[in-house]
Scaffold this active site. Structure first.
Site, short mmCIF file in Angstrom:
data_model
loop_
_atom_site.label_atom_id
_atom_site.label_comp_id
_atom_site.label_asym_id
_atom_site.label_seq_id
_atom_site.Cartn_x
_atom_site.Cartn_y
_atom_site.Cartn_z
N ASN A 256 18.36 32.18 -18.93
CA ASN A 256 17.07 31.58 -18.61
C ASN A 256 16.96 31.40 -17.10
O ASN A 256 17.87 31.76 -16.36
CB ASN A 256 16.89 30.25 -19.35
N PRO B 268 27.10 25.62 -29.69
CA PRO B 268 27.43 24.19 -29.82
C PRO B 268 26.48 23.38 -28.95
O PRO B 268 26.02 23.87 -27.92
CB PRO B 268 28.86 24.11 -29.26
N LYS C 191 14.55 13.84 -29.12
CA LYS C 191 15.79 14.51 -28.70
C LYS C 191 16.86 13.48 -28.33
O LYS C 191 18.03 13.64 -28.63
CB LYS C 191 15.49 15.38 -27.47
O1 PMT Z 1 18.13 24.32 -12.71
P1 PMT Z 1 16.77 24.08 -12.11
O2 PMT Z 1 16.06 25.37 -11.73
O3 PMT Z 1 16.81 23.09 -10.99
O4 PMT Z 1 15.84 23.43 -13.23
C1 PMT Z 1 16.14 22.16 -13.73
C2 PMT Z 1 16.04 22.10 -15.28
C3 PMT Z 1 14.61 22.38 -15.70
C4 PMT Z 1 16.97 23.15 -15.91
C5 PMT Z 1 16.51 20.66 -15.70
O5 PMT Z 1 15.66 19.72 -15.10
C6 PMT Z 1 16.47 20.49 -17.22
O6 PMT Z 1 15.46 20.18 -17.81
N1 PMT Z 1 17.65 20.71 -17.87
C7 PMT Z 1 17.76 20.71 -19.32
C8 PMT Z 1 17.30 22.04 -19.86
C9 PMT Z 1 17.46 22.15 -21.37
O7 PMT Z 1 18.26 22.90 -21.83
O8 PMT Z 1 16.74 21.29 -22.04
P2 PMT Z 1 16.74 21.17 -23.68
O9 PMT Z 1 15.57 20.32 -23.97
O10 PMT Z 1 16.82 22.52 -24.29
O11 PMT Z 1 18.09 20.41 -23.98
C10 PMT Z 1 18.17 19.00 -24.05
C11 PMT Z 1 19.52 18.54 -23.54
O12 PMT Z 1 20.56 19.06 -24.36
C12 PMT Z 1 19.84 18.95 -22.13
O13 PMT Z 1 20.51 17.89 -21.50
C13 PMT Z 1 20.79 20.15 -22.31
O14 PMT Z 1 21.72 20.23 -21.22
C14 PMT Z 1 21.48 19.79 -23.60
N2 PMT Z 1 21.91 20.93 -24.42
C15 PMT Z 1 21.00 21.79 -24.93
C16 PMT Z 1 21.42 22.81 -25.74
C17 PMT Z 1 22.80 22.95 -26.02
N3 PMT Z 1 23.25 23.92 -26.80
N4 PMT Z 1 23.68 22.09 -25.50
C18 PMT Z 1 23.25 21.08 -24.72
O15 PMT Z 1 24.06 20.29 -24.21
#
Ligand code: PMT
Length: 400
Positions: free
Chosen positions: A211, A305, A338
């Site tokens: 991504n 995971p 979440k």
């Molecule tokens: O890296 P940049 O270009 O500066 O952009 C910043 C960002 C947009 C990446 C950052 O601000 C952000 O939003 N990061 C989380 C992105 C994400 O994966 O969001 P999510 O809503 O899909 O996941 C929720 C949380 O679970 C996040 O803390 C993620 O790290 C975590 N996660 C998600 C999937 C997974 N398999 N394992 C996880 O730990």
């Protein structure tokens, strides 16, 4: 005496805020620092060499080609002997020359010839600060590990109200103390894990899916926490960012690698999961997928995971676990769900719709969600989001 026996090289640039640097010299000396000053030609339009010299009780250095100054203290020695170089005020022009690596006067030559940490206190007109050229320069300098304090919003000398005021001497002093003596910061002795960047999931031996995460937000958080004294382990997906000063970095590719690296970093006092982890991984064939006639490849997907949820379920769970939620609709509502589902304490919800430019961009607008409710932060530079978050984390961990 928080700065006893520390040598500070203060570069005073050409801006009306130069008068504040005179107060800064006094405050630094009160804390036991030896202060040597370079006054740029612009700086000398606002404060006199005599005032600077009288307050620092040192000669003032102004000219790259002065035989007298060079005989007294060569410019290389001037920069090498400094424990920290502070540029205050850091004008738009000085920042641009630093970002380009120019060495066309004593100030920029010393900056280029030193490996000492550098702290900038920018001061300029609000439009100049907001200009993409200045913001690009700020970004480039921050990516090289230079620290920033301010600028602040408020009344500017030009009569406008905007962001561009130099931070007050007390604040610059606090940033100097934290930079030189992180063990004095509020997070001293605390271990914090930060994840940043994307993960890359192989499709076959030569292809992958990923991504647009650049890692900027997570790296800025690692840097801000370190500045407050924390011992930070940064688990980074594939990004092209330099490691922030003082941070332990573990580079990983896939979500499986990221989880393994995070688990080796435990126990920690807090974990901040800013990485954009891929939700799915593919069953990887041993050989490169071949184009076959008109058929499309069939990829078998598996769930990755969940690193954030796994950290929350550990028996040695960190006292504070913070996630990010990247949403494109119902931002707060989905993020609240979440937070519950994954079991973290706080979640920072950001709207990552393409038009917002959060992925890869320099600014972010987040909602901090905890058990008590939602706090909406304004659109901020990612370093400012990081600073604000680091201060919140410090308050929380100190309370416990
Ligand atoms: O890296 P940049 O270009 O500066 O952009 C910043 C960002 C947009 C990446 C950052 O601000 C952000 O939003 N990061 C989380 C992105 C994400 O994966 O969001 P999510 O809503 O899909 O996941 C929720 C949380 O679970 C996040 O803390 C993620 O790290 C975590 N996660 C998600 C999937 C997974 N398999 N394992 C996880 O730990």
């Amino acid at each position: 005496m928080q700065l006893a026996s520390k040598r500070i090289l203060l570069i005073i640039g050409g801006g009306i805020a130069a008068y504040k640097s005179l107060f800064l010299i006094r405050r630094l000396r009160d804390q036991g620092a030896e202060v040597r000053c370079i006054l740029t030609s612009g700086g000398a339009q606002f404060v006199t060499p005599l005032s600077v010299s009288a307050l620092s009780e040192q000669p003032v250095y102004q000219d790259l080609f002065s035989l007298t100054e060079e005989a007294e203290m060569g410019h290389i020695r001037l920069s090498r002997e400094a424990d920290l170089i502070v540029v205050a005020p850091a004008t738009a022009n000085l920042m641009a020359r630093m970002a380009s690596g120019l060495a066309d006067d004593l100030a920029t030559t010393c900056l280029l010839a030193s490996s000492a940490p550098i702290l900038l206190a920018p001061a300029m007109n609000g439009y100049m600060w907001a200009h993409p050229a200045t913001q690009e320069n700020r970004q480039r300098l921050a990516a090289r590990g230079l620290g920033f304090v301010g600028p602040e919003a408020g009344d500017l000398a030009c009569g406008e109200v905007a962001t561009g005021r130099m931070a007050e001497p007390e604040e610059i002093l606090a940033a100097i103390v934290a930079k030189l003596n992180p063990s004095a910061g509020p997070l001293a002795g605390k271990k914090i894990l930060v994840t940043a960047g994307p993960t890359r999931e192989a499709l076959d031996p030569v292809r992958y899916v990923s991504n647009h995460s650049s890692g900027k937000q997570g790296f800025a958080i690692a840097s801000a926490l370190t500045a407050l004294g924390a011992q930070v382990t940064l688990v980074a997906g594939p990004v092209s960012l330099p490691t922030p000063q003082g941070v332990k970095r573990l580079d990983v590719e896939s979500a499986d690698d990221m989880l393994a690296a995070c688990l080796t970093a435990l126990p920690v006092d807090a974990a901040i999961c800013a990485a954009a982890v891929a939700d799915w991984k593919a069953d990887i064939p041993p050989n490169k997928m071949k184009k076959t006639g008109d058929g499309l490849p069939v990829i078998a997907w598996q769930q990755n995971p969940d690193i954030l949820a796994t950290i929350c379920q550990q028996t040695n769970r960190p006292a504070l676990v913070v996630g990010f939620a990247a949403e494109t609709e119902n931002v707060v509502e989905y993020a609240q769900a979440k937070r519950q589902r994954k079991g973290c304490d706080w979640i920072l919800a950001n709207d990552v719709s393409a038009e917002r430019g959060v992925f890869g961009g320099d600014s972010n607008q987040v909602h901090l969600i905890d058990q008590d409710g939602v706090e909406t932060w304004p659109q901020l530079d990612k370093t400012a989001v990081a600073q604000r978050l680091a201060e919140r984390i410090a308050r929380k961990l100190v309370q416990q």
